[in-house]
Design an enzyme around this catalytic site. Structure first.
Site, PDB file in Angstrom:
ATOM      1  N   ASN A 224      -5.701   2.370   1.189  1.00  0.00           N
ATOM      2  CA  ASN A 224      -4.718   1.289   1.286  1.00  0.00           C
ATOM      3  C   ASN A 224      -5.325  -0.096   1.071  1.00  0.00           C
ATOM      4  O   ASN A 224      -4.635  -1.003   0.620  1.00  0.00           O
ATOM      5  CB  ASN A 224      -4.016   1.328   2.643  1.00  0.00           C
ATOM      6  CG  ASN A 224      -4.982   1.328   3.804  1.00  0.00           C
ATOM      7  OD1 ASN A 224      -5.777   2.272   3.943  1.00  0.00           O
ATOM      8  ND2 ASN A 224      -4.969   0.304   4.640  1.00  0.00           N
TER       9      ASN A 224
ATOM     10  N   CYS B 140       0.834  -1.206   0.000  1.00  0.00           N
ATOM     11  CA  CYS B 140       0.000   0.000   0.000  1.00  0.00           C
ATOM     12  C   CYS B 140       0.869   1.256   0.000  1.00  0.00           C
ATOM     13  O   CYS B 140       0.661   2.169  -0.809  1.00  0.00           O
ATOM     14  CB  CYS B 140      -0.951  -0.005   1.187  1.00  0.00           C
ATOM     15  SG  CYS B 140      -0.195  -0.511   2.746  1.00  0.00           S
TER      16      CYS B 140
END
Lengths: 345, 345, 345, 345
Positions: free
Chosen positions: A312, A148
């Site tokens: 994310n 992420c």
């Protein structure tokens, strides 16, 4: 024909997000979802937003059956340990962990401080970020996930890298502000609400493992990551400080960012002269697959600040993974990924 | 055939949520969005989550043109003042304000402390909560919106009312915890972040206007509302304390709630023995049209606690309005309303 | 002469708050702080706000030594199990748990579902809320702590009880909104930040144990508690809905509240006609020992809404305990408790 | 003898914090507090935490009377415009604005884009950060305030500057994460809670005015500031990325930080090997005057990350101002500043 998919490690946050995307995906049927701890429970008993959508119950990982495509959403190292087994169960694999992101076993060993358990497999996986490997992903059988924070950083840097604007003699400092869901679904002292709420916590001021992915994707070796946890559940904002290798104007930068974003269905440029949302803002991306890019230039010093916001769990994990699946299976690339995010939120 | 709709008052939060739903609705085309203050700006300059979706620019309300259906999302009183004009522009109207919710002009005058400006129109509007007026809404031309807190309260109470279990001799106390988006998009001292953040503010301990809608829909006259603002942007949780008019068991209650929820596509019963989400939780409903209902019984005293969670901008406003549109226009009732909410968030 | 005190169970949140108060208290020296898990660590390694103030290290509870006064801040049941030992170590005890709050062993057994382990001790403890037992606390040796939610409720109700205004034929419903620190310092799935952040969680809609303390202190048997967890770390707001037993005016209520607050150094009446803080607000009380009381009257129905805000770790626990110590030891009642809270926060 | 002080601009957040500190300060009496908008209201009607402490009412600034020391907490530019008047009212002035922080009128003109209105006064003010000008402040009559973000940055950099470790050939990037109270007490669209809550907003990625103060205090010309607003009311965390000008070890850094902190009553080094609070954390500093410093070293690259946390209204404004007053008036330097902050919060 419907693609029959299963999710391994489905009780975690990436697993849950995969289920949310796949259960509403028009080309897909979710066959199994595994969880050692929650075997026998309904999906919504772990992921309450899925209530009423599916009769599927979690099964123990040992009971995993063959299907068309397996998503692996396991803790670090577990996919690599059992990759032969998973490859025997499905012709296509998308692994969301860090196990198959790096092509070079030495790079893996350096950042993860152990030998890779299945180095022969590294070359078979395509890096699962369509923004950098779209064509390679089409029709391929194995795709890795993405980190992420690496993705927020890579997308902030790539427009400048591709335009050849980065001064590699000076450091590139990237400060990433992240939400608590990056830590996963398992509680700990550091995630205890009275301690974590309202925190501005220096989580990884140096030594963040995602640096490896950033070096691999950008080709830069002067990138320094720093991760700070802030009050937020979903979302990451990467603020990259890059010095230009020649005098640049805002117009040059617009050109570079537009060139990068032009062919990307999930990359938007956010740069407004006024209003509250002049730069990318992760909070309005919760649940969406967009990566928003913005930039500004300090003309006096040649410092470019390049900013990337994303969710994310989406563009930084499950969203990119489903986008990969769409490319691998020949579906429309954006299928099942059209939620635009909320405002206000 | 595509339904051509416009949104009046589109820069507010309900207006923005209508746009989000309508721009992705497969049967609808958004023709105009009005805003006096933002005329000429793109939708995403006010609602940043809409970036990249539409080329529509806000127009001044004076430039509103005829279309198939008008959504009115105006401040209190404005729709009623100009109802003749709006009705002249579109055969169908859905008004999200409180102006046409009450059937009885006297009830309006009592709670809003002024005479209704267009009392003749009150009877032409159907109350826009499909959970109580689904059949009346099919094919009708005029629907009102619903009050967010009234809806949370009504849905908490209706299963018990319809099962005939409410003791009307004892008070029904309803405590509603609400997020800051209920206050609308206009900033003020009370919405200033340093003051509003982390607040537990007694917003309307008595005298909440939505009481009128609750009395109209439930038929009860012993309901007492109390609204407390908490740290949350979207969402409302109504906790209703009801005394049963005869001895009841949990089984009786399950029966009552199941009977109510059975035919409702957007009502779910949430009542788990374990886990974190044992009762309805508004945070996981952000962006979804679900109203989650739960209950518990204090056997020693006969107190039933009935709980409803919803997203005030969705089931409490724009979501119900789109659901009404679907019924009025003969579309599938849930069309465009399938976002399930996020977890974690 | 300096009072030598020790804190047992000092790594928890109440223990930490006691340390904060005692380390700055001019009449007190902190001798020992026990923690099984943190023995050998400095206080600030568990309570980071204490950094730089004290060289004391946590000791294992087995190494507890005699002192002048022991604060017990242990999990439920542990103080009662070992009360003889603690009484042998110090002439004065203040127990912050629920173990010695109730005078009646039967009431304890009913709400805690077990026999009290040391019923003979119950009568020796004075209930540790100076607002109800100030005179009894002066010079006494044993004081109990108070329940945080019980205290918010009791203080909301006592002005009306003492003025004889409560209709006991109708239910008193009390909705308490609480922060996450009420759950203590031990992490769990339900306190995991991604789940707990932004929650509006029906924690105890019925059956809250503090009901026992409320019945004991108010003498009312028609009180129904309901506890909802909201996004907040410290603080509780009790909203009590009480019906008057005769026609009352706002003036009558002012009289009742003023009569109650007049002699209480830590009770303030908060009732403003305008502004943001018209009613008690827990967020501005973080760290302070104040209990703020407010009220309003629904004249049409006779419903009184009585509101109490406090910091659950202060007036709801450690603050009241230190106030008790001051009374027991003959210090100025407010000594060491003068922090007023912050604005903004 | 009691120092008679008044606060000009007392309805803002810095003004309110000054009042909180001064009303409890044992050597001080608060004579007047001015506010144009709130004249006639009690202090607690604007700053609710002050309820019950003072009978002072706000007065209109025109009614300001002579006293011993004036605190000026006015919007940018107002103090400089009227400095002659204020100097005529009190022998001592502490100005919390940016008006008298810079010694060089040219530097002021460059960053504030206007000529300084009273350049002759610049030299009379001592920069009000005791950590850099303690001796100069003793007994002086005029002290400036400090910029909150400048202070977090300066304190992060000074240990390295004073130890001669900063490579001035490579950029120093400082990312500052800040809470919403930095924006002041006036509401605006950007501070509207539904927009500001949970935001990670790129507030000033380049061009932050506090750069001027940083250059003046550190003597460095290669510092690049970037300010990001996060979900927090009080607090700032500066993360400074500095490259060492020679090979350094952690031990060298410990030495540098210890040397700097040794003589500073409000600077603490926070660097733990384990636990949740390994680095400075602003949330536990709310209301305290501490600046916590931490650091780490990336040995492979020579990058030092230096971290400073503080409460922007305390060490970053009112706290430092009161510390200055203590030095100017000959009081104990830490008098009235002993609140340690809360945990949890």
């Amino acid at each position: 024909m419907t693609l029959r998919v299963s999710v391994v490690g489905a009780s975690g946050y990436v697993g849950g997000e995969l289920l949310r995307l796949l259960l509403w995906h028009p080309e897909v049927a979710v066959i199994q979802a595994t969880s050692g701890r929650n075997a026998g429970r309904y999906l919504h008993q772990v992921h309450p937003n899925l209530r009423g959508r599916s009769k599927v119950q979690f099964v123990h990982p040992d009971r995993l059956e063959p299907c068309d495509l397996l998503f692996l959403a396991l803790p670090h190292g577990e996919a690599a340990q059992a990759i032969e087994r998973y490859a025997g169960l499905a012709p296509r694999l998308i692994d969301c962990s860090a196990d198959f992101r790096l092509r070079d076993p030495a790079l893996y060993a350096r950042w993860y401080r152990e030998e890779h358990p299945a180095p022969a497999w590294l070359d078979r996986f395509v890096y699962g970020l369509p923004e950098v490997s779209r064509e390679a992903l089409r029709g391929v059988n194995y795709a890795s996930g993405v980190g992420c924070n690496a993705t927020a950083t890579n997308l902030a840097l790539l427009p400048l890298v591709q335009a050849g604007l980065v001064d590699e003699q000076r450091p590139v400092i990237v400060e990433i502000k992240v939400g608590s869901s990056e830590g996963g679904a398992t509680s700990s002292d550091s995630s205890h609400h009275p301690e974590r709420a309202g925190a501005v916590r220096s989580f990884a001021p140096v030594g963040h493992r995602h640096t490896a992915e950033v070096e691999m994707i950008t080709g830069l070796t002067n990138v320094h990551l720093s991760v700070t946890s802030v009050e937020l559940v979903r979302g990451a904002l990467a603020t990259a400080h890059v010095f230009a290798n020649r005098p640049v104007t805002e117009k040059d930068l617009w050109q570079a960012y537009r060139a990068f974003a032009a062919t990307q269905p999930f990359v938007r440029i956010v740069k407004e002269r006024q209003g509250i949302y002049r730069y990318p803002e992760p909070k309005i991306l919760a649940g969406s697959n967009f990566a928003d890019l913005g930039f500004t230039l300090d003309e006096a010093t040649g410092r470019i600040v390049s900013i990337c916001a994303l969710d994310n769990l989406m563009k930084g994990a499950a969203g990119s993974a489903v986008q990969c699946m769409n490319l691998m299976a020949g579906f429309a690339e954006a299928e099942g990924l059209d939620f635009p995010g909320l405002h206000p939120i």
